[in-house]
Enzyme design. Structure first.
Site, PDB file in Angstrom:
ATOM      1  N   TYR A 142       0.749  -1.225   0.143  1.00  0.00           N
ATOM      2  CA  TYR A 142      -0.224  -0.118  -0.068  1.00  0.00           C
ATOM      3  C   TYR A 142       0.824   1.209  -0.020  1.00  0.00           C
ATOM      4  O   TYR A 142       0.517   2.236  -0.390  1.00  0.00           O
ATOM      5  CB  TYR A 142      -0.904  -0.055   1.251  1.00  0.00           C
ATOM      6  CG  TYR A 142      -2.296  -0.812   1.288  1.00  0.00           C
ATOM      7  CD1 TYR A 142      -2.308  -1.902   0.638  1.00  0.00           C
ATOM      8  CD2 TYR A 142      -3.445   0.061   1.287  1.00  0.00           C
ATOM      9  CE1 TYR A 142      -3.498  -2.621   0.683  1.00  0.00           C
ATOM     10  CE2 TYR A 142      -4.577  -0.591   1.229  1.00  0.00           C
ATOM     11  CZ  TYR A 142      -4.655  -1.915   0.739  1.00  0.00           C
ATOM     12  OH  TYR A 142      -5.806  -2.438   0.887  1.00  0.00           O
ATOM     13  N   LYS A 188       3.205 -15.135   1.537  1.00  0.00           N
ATOM     14  CA  LYS A 188       3.265 -15.904   0.231  1.00  0.00           C
ATOM     15  C   LYS A 188       4.910 -16.201   0.099  1.00  0.00           C
ATOM     16  O   LYS A 188       5.584 -15.690  -0.792  1.00  0.00           O
ATOM     17  CB  LYS A 188       2.762 -15.021  -0.661  1.00  0.00           C
ATOM     18  CG  LYS A 188       2.613 -15.630  -2.036  1.00  0.00           C
ATOM     19  CD  LYS A 188       1.683 -16.860  -2.122  1.00  0.00           C
ATOM     20  CE  LYS A 188       1.821 -17.436  -3.604  1.00  0.00           C
ATOM     21  NZ  LYS A 188       0.854 -18.700  -3.526  1.00  0.00           N
ATOM     22  N   ASP A 220      -3.060 -18.009  -0.187  1.00  0.00           N
ATOM     23  CA  ASP A 220      -3.886 -18.528  -1.054  1.00  0.00           C
ATOM     24  C   ASP A 220      -4.573 -19.761  -0.421  1.00  0.00           C
ATOM     25  O   ASP A 220      -5.976 -19.877  -0.297  1.00  0.00           O
ATOM     26  CB  ASP A 220      -3.347 -19.218  -2.385  1.00  0.00           C
ATOM     27  CG  ASP A 220      -2.027 -20.031  -1.976  1.00  0.00           C
ATOM     28  OD1 ASP A 220      -1.480 -19.963  -1.122  1.00  0.00           O
ATOM     29  OD2 ASP A 220      -1.674 -20.556  -3.197  1.00  0.00           O
ATOM     30  N   ASP A 244      -6.164  -6.927   4.059  1.00  0.00           N
ATOM     31  CA  ASP A 244      -7.505  -6.414   3.376  1.00  0.00           C
ATOM     32  C   ASP A 244      -8.385  -7.544   2.711  1.00  0.00           C
ATOM     33  O   ASP A 244      -9.285  -7.285   3.177  1.00  0.00           O
ATOM     34  CB  ASP A 244      -6.971  -5.296   2.348  1.00  0.00           C
ATOM     35  CG  ASP A 244      -7.973  -4.885   1.784  1.00  0.00           C
ATOM     36  OD1 ASP A 244      -8.886  -4.295   2.390  1.00  0.00           O
ATOM     37  OD2 ASP A 244      -8.103  -4.708   0.251  1.00  0.00           O
ATOM     38  N   ASP A 248     -12.150  -9.291   4.364  1.00  0.00           N
ATOM     39  CA  ASP A 248     -13.285  -9.220   3.886  1.00  0.00           C
ATOM     40  C   ASP A 248     -14.054 -10.744   3.708  1.00  0.00           C
ATOM     41  O   ASP A 248     -15.238 -10.877   3.953  1.00  0.00           O
ATOM     42  CB  ASP A 248     -13.235  -8.525   2.280  1.00  0.00           C
ATOM     43  CG  ASP A 248     -13.588  -7.238   2.245  1.00  0.00           C
ATOM     44  OD1 ASP A 248     -13.131  -6.464   3.110  1.00  0.00           O
ATOM     45  OD2 ASP A 248     -14.346  -7.026   1.132  1.00  0.00           O
TER      46      ASP A 248
HETATM   47  C1  IPM Z   1     -10.311  -1.204   4.029  1.00  0.00           C
HETATM   48  C2  IPM Z   1     -10.540  -0.516   2.672  1.00  0.00           C
HETATM   49  C3  IPM Z   1      -9.458   0.567   2.474  1.00  0.00           C
HETATM   50  C4  IPM Z   1      -8.111  -0.699   2.414  1.00  0.00           C
HETATM   51  C5  IPM Z   1      -9.524   1.188   1.146  1.00  0.00           C
HETATM   52  C6  IPM Z   1     -10.935   1.970   1.245  1.00  0.00           C
HETATM   53  C7  IPM Z   1      -8.506   2.085   1.074  1.00  0.00           C
HETATM   54  O1  IPM Z   1     -10.862  -1.573   1.900  1.00  0.00           O
HETATM   55  O2  IPM Z   1     -10.371  -0.402   4.930  1.00  0.00           O
HETATM   56  O3  IPM Z   1     -10.154  -2.653   4.183  1.00  0.00           O
HETATM   57  O4  IPM Z   1      -7.859  -1.097   1.629  1.00  0.00           O
HETATM   58  O5  IPM Z   1      -7.405  -0.584   3.195  1.00  0.00           O
HETATM   59 MN    MN Z   2     -10.633  -3.737   2.661  1.00  0.00          MN
END
Ligand code: IPM
Ligand code: MN
Length: 355
Positions: A142, A188, A220, A244, A248
């Site tokens: 990032y 990885k 993975d 990240d 999710d």
């Molecule tokens: C998160 C979001 C952010 C990230 C974006 C909005 C920059 O997806 O907080 O997970 O990738 O960190």
């Molecule tokens: Mn995110």
């Protein structure tokens, strides 16, 4: 009377709606518990671009540093998608994380018993899931330099320093000590030097925590294992981009990404935010699920302010609201007795939390 100053960043899309509900609950619980909260609002992301031309105004950077903690909604939306990268809302959030030094992003993924049927996975697979994803937040690909975009090629750099890995590893091991004492470090290392480096340093830090069992997993495989058998995980320690993605995925174990909070902590003031985005498609309709933000407010009380009892009250209030069958639209299909709006959910949780 105990008194705290909370920085509030509502942001874009559903951000303002969900943060308003979290504040409603905070107000209710602070009155009940006898402490005082003062709020100071700051601009970030699209809202800041519209107002000031930049996604992270200097006033925000300086302002949040004077707060005891910051509660944040979400940023971004199609309106700002075509701006140059340095002007995008996301760049504002990344800049804020960096400025605040919040290198440790804690993303719990737990399954509420009341919602065990809400996941796309079988109840037997997810019942009792309780994972803490510890995501490194201010380094990795990032932020790595160089990063460039050209006509014929583009690149980013995944870089970690020893100090960065050491400090996030310690956060993960410290948390594991308060939980089931298991850390799975995800990388990885079969392909990336940066991951090999990560692994070696995590091994070193593990020696400081003989009681904690450390394992390693390729990212993975970790993605697959999260879906196959999520109960095998206690603490997942990983870098910025893997965290990240995995957080999710982990969030859906709970049934809705609208349920899960996060805390970003590190050097000073912490940032408390839902893990979901600004959901521009449903913004302004009053149907967003405020529980992730309310839950983030609870994490804020617990970790930043030490108001454990108040945090417990909020957590229990969320559970009670779900147990009573109140659902926002995202969870309408899961044992709903009554579909409620964003604001009604806030009222219900505030009411339960203040008792
Ligand atoms: C998160 C979001 C952010 C990230 C974006 C909005 C920059 O997806 O907080 O997970 O990738 O960190
Ligand atoms: Mn995110």
């Amino acid at each position: 009377m105990r008194s705290y100053k909370i920085g509030v960043i509502k942001g874009d899309g559903i951000g303002p709606e969900i943060v308003d509900e979290a504040i409603k609950v905070l107000d209710a619980v602070s009155v009940a518990q006898g402490f005082n909260l003062k709020y100071d609002e700051f601009l970030l992301g699209g809202a800041a671009i519209d107002e000031t031309g930049v996604p992270l105004p200097e006033e925000t950077i300086q302002g949040v540093k004077k707060c005891d903690a910051v509660l944040f909604g979400a940023i971004g939306g199609p309106k700002w998608d075509n701006l140059e990268r340095h002007l995008r809302p996301e760049t504002g959030l990344l800049g804020l994380r960096k400025e605040m030094g919040t290198f440790a992003n804690l993303r719990p993924a737990m399954v509420y018993d009341e919602l065990v049927n809400a996941s796309s996975l079988k109840p037997s697979v997810i019942q009792g899931v309780d994972i803490m994803v510890v995501r490194e937040l201010t380094g990795g690909i990032y932020f790595g330099q160089p990063r460039e975009l050209h006509e014929d090629k583009a690149f980013n750099t995944m870089v970690y320093t020893k100090e960065e890995v050491e400090r996030i590893a310690r956060v993960a091991f410290d948390i594991a000590m308060k939980r089931d004492k298991r850390v799975c470090s995800v990388d990885k290392a079969n392909v990336l030097e940066v991951s090999q480096f990560w692994r070696e340093i995590v091994e070193e830090i593990a020696k400081e925590y003989p009681e904690v069992e450390l394992s390693h997993m390729y990212v993975d495989n970790a993605a697959m294992q999260l879906i196959r058998d999520p109960k095998q995980f206690d603490v997942i320690l990983t870098g910025n981009i893997f965290g990240d993605i995995l957080s999710d995925a982990a969030s859906m174990l709970s049934g809705s990404i609208g349920l899960l909070p996060s805390a970003s902590t590190g050097k000073g003031v912490g940032l408390y935010e839902p893990i979901h985005g600004s959901a521009p498609d449903i913004a302004g309709q009053g149907i967003a699920n405020p529980l992730a933000t309310i839950s983030s407010a609870s994490m804020m009380l617990r970790y930043a302010l030490g108001e454990e009892e108040a945090a417990d009250k909020i957590d229990n209030a969320i559970k009670k609201a779900l147990a009573e069958g109140y659902r926002t639209g995202d969870l309408a299909d899961y044992d709903a007795k009554e579909i409620v709006t964003c604001s009604e959910m806030g009222d219900i949780v505030a009411d339960y939390a203040s008792r």
